[in-house]
Design a protein around this motif. Structure first.
Motif, PDB file in Angstrom:
ATOM      1  N   LEU A  73      42.794  40.997  50.207  1.00 17.62           N
ATOM      2  CA  LEU A  73      42.328  41.247  48.842  1.00 17.62           C
ATOM      3  C   LEU A  73      41.141  40.329  48.615  1.00 17.62           C
ATOM      4  O   LEU A  73      41.245  39.123  48.813  1.00 17.62           O
ATOM      5  N   LEU A  74      40.024  40.903  48.235  1.00 18.96           N
ATOM      6  CA  LEU A  74      38.828  40.136  47.899  1.00 18.96           C
ATOM      7  C   LEU A  74      38.296  40.647  46.576  1.00 18.96           C
ATOM      8  O   LEU A  74      38.262  41.855  46.343  1.00 18.96           O
ATOM      9  N   GLY A  75      37.893  39.735  45.706  1.00 16.60           N
ATOM     10  CA  GLY A  75      37.361  40.191  44.437  1.00 16.60           C
ATOM     11  C   GLY A  75      36.672  39.094  43.672  1.00 16.60           C
ATOM     12  O   GLY A  75      36.686  37.927  44.055  1.00 16.60           O
ATOM     13  N   ASN A  76      36.046  39.531  42.591  1.00 18.18           N
ATOM     14  CA  ASN A  76      35.436  38.581  41.673  1.00 18.18           C
ATOM     15  C   ASN A  76      35.711  39.038  40.258  1.00 18.18           C
ATOM     16  O   ASN A  76      36.080  40.182  40.017  1.00 18.18           O
ATOM     17  N   LEU A  77      35.554  38.112  39.362  1.00 18.96           N
ATOM     18  CA  LEU A  77      35.834  38.362  37.965  1.00 18.96           C
ATOM     19  C   LEU A  77      34.759  37.680  37.132  1.00 18.96           C
ATOM     20  O   LEU A  77      34.377  36.546  37.434  1.00 18.96           O
ATOM     21  N   ILE A  78      34.238  38.393  36.161  1.00 22.40           N
ATOM     22  CA  ILE A  78      33.230  37.815  35.273  1.00 22.40           C
ATOM     23  C   ILE A  78      33.543  38.203  33.838  1.00 22.40           C
ATOM     24  O   ILE A  78      34.196  39.209  33.583  1.00 22.40           O
ATOM     25  N   ALA A  79      33.077  37.390  32.914  1.00 23.40           N
ATOM     26  CA  ALA A  79      33.233  37.695  31.493  1.00 23.40           C
ATOM     27  C   ALA A  79      32.035  38.529  31.060  1.00 23.40           C
ATOM     28  O   ALA A  79      30.889  38.207  31.383  1.00 23.40           O
ATOM     29  N   GLY A  80      32.293  39.596  30.360  1.00 22.97           N
ATOM     30  CA  GLY A  80      31.219  40.440  29.849  1.00 22.97           C
ATOM     31  C   GLY A  80      30.694  39.915  28.529  1.00 22.97           C
ATOM     32  O   GLY A  80      31.057  38.830  28.066  1.00 22.97           O
ATOM     33  N   ASP A  81      29.834  40.697  27.901  1.00 23.61           N
ATOM     34  CA  ASP A  81      29.243  40.312  26.624  1.00 23.61           C
ATOM     35  C   ASP A  81      30.299  40.120  25.536  1.00 23.61           C
ATOM     36  O   ASP A  81      30.114  39.360  24.603  1.00 23.61           O
ATOM     37  N   THR A  82      31.416  40.835  25.646  1.00 22.94           N
ATOM     38  CA  THR A  82      32.486  40.741  24.651  1.00 22.94           C
ATOM     39  C   THR A  82      33.466  39.624  24.979  1.00 22.94           C
ATOM     40  O   THR A  82      34.465  39.474  24.305  1.00 22.94           O
ATOM     41  N   GLU A  83      33.194  38.857  26.028  1.00 28.82           N
ATOM     42  CA  GLU A  83      34.052  37.796  26.546  1.00 28.82           C
ATOM     43  C   GLU A  83      35.339  38.346  27.160  1.00 28.82           C
ATOM     44  O   GLU A  83      36.228  37.599  27.515  1.00 28.82           O
ATOM     45  N   GLU A  84      35.426  39.665  27.297  1.00 28.41           N
ATOM     46  CA  GLU A  84      36.530  40.272  28.027  1.00 28.41           C
ATOM     47  C   GLU A  84      36.182  40.180  29.504  1.00 28.41           C
ATOM     48  O   GLU A  84      35.044  40.382  29.898  1.00 28.41           O
ATOM     49  N   VAL A  85      37.178  39.858  30.336  1.00 32.06           N
ATOM     50  CA  VAL A  85      36.895  39.717  31.760  1.00 32.06           C
ATOM     51  C   VAL A  85      36.885  41.081  32.450  1.00 32.06           C
ATOM     52  O   VAL A  85      37.598  41.994  32.049  1.00 32.06           O
ATOM     53  N   HIS A  86      36.041  41.193  33.469  1.00 32.85           N
ATOM     54  CA  HIS A  86      35.921  42.418  34.259  1.00 32.85           C
ATOM     55  C   HIS A  86      36.079  42.049  35.725  1.00 32.85           C
ATOM     56  O   HIS A  86      35.460  41.100  36.185  1.00 32.85           O
ATOM     57  N   HIS A  87      36.884  42.811  36.436  1.00 29.76           N
ATOM     58  CA  HIS A  87      37.097  42.515  37.852  1.00 29.76           C
ATOM     59  C   HIS A  87      36.340  43.504  38.731  1.00 29.76           C
ATOM     60  O   HIS A  87      36.024  44.623  38.320  1.00 29.76           O
ATOM     61  N   HIS A  88      36.046  43.075  39.932  1.00 25.49           N
ATOM     62  CA  HIS A  88      35.542  43.941  40.994  1.00 25.49           C
ATOM     63  C   HIS A  88      36.347  43.548  42.226  1.00 25.49           C
ATOM     64  O   HIS A  88      36.138  42.483  42.796  1.00 25.49           O
TER      65      HIS A  88
END
Length: 145
Positions: A73-88
């Motif tokens: 399992l490999l991934g990253n997570l970032i906070a969007g403009d709404t401060e909701e996190v988004h995974h890839h």
């Protein structure tokens, strides 16, 4: 679920029935982590694997179930403009189907733990990674501005 932080890395153990990606997102929200990378292994019971179809600007989803050995399992997570996190997230699974050894992998929508999953979560230090929409694909990519 249980986890510990050693230096700047979180070590996460997930248990039967827990969903991996939403659990990682919950820890990031609780701990105030805006950007991170993660990796893991484990034994899973189901996975929703997605393949992006550029012509449709959409994902096709395939669900696999059974004894799924999460080999990567490999991934990253970032906070969007709404401060909701988004995974890839991308993952690879090994499993038996009608007595034949198979593998399946791709972009992950969800993964449910069968007996355990062990995840290493590494927050970005010294800054954050944002998200930049791609009009060409309808998805978003890392933004360093």
């Amino acid at each position: 679920m249980d986890y510990r932080k050693f230096d700047n890395t979180y070590y996460i153990r997930l248990d039967k029935g827990e969903e991996i990606i939403s659990s990682i997102e919950a820890i990031c929200k609780k701990e105030g982590i805006a950007s991170a990378c993660y990796s893991g292994i484990g034994g899973c019971s189901s996975a929703e694997i997605q393949t992006f179809i550029p012509e449709k600007s959409a994902f096709e989803t395939r669900k696999i179930e059974g004894m799924l050995e999460l080999t990567s399992l490999l991934g990253n997570l970032i906070a969007g403009d709404t401060e909701e996190v988004h995974h890839h997230s991308h993952a690879m699974f090994a499993y038996l189907e009608n007595g034949t050894h198979c593998v399946a992998g791709g972009h992950m929508k969800s993964i449910t733990v069968l007996y355990t999953a062990e995840i290493e979560l590494r927050p970005v230090t010294g800054g954050t990674i944002g998200q930049k929409p791609s009009p060409e694909t309808g998805t978003a990519f890392w933004n360093f501005e």
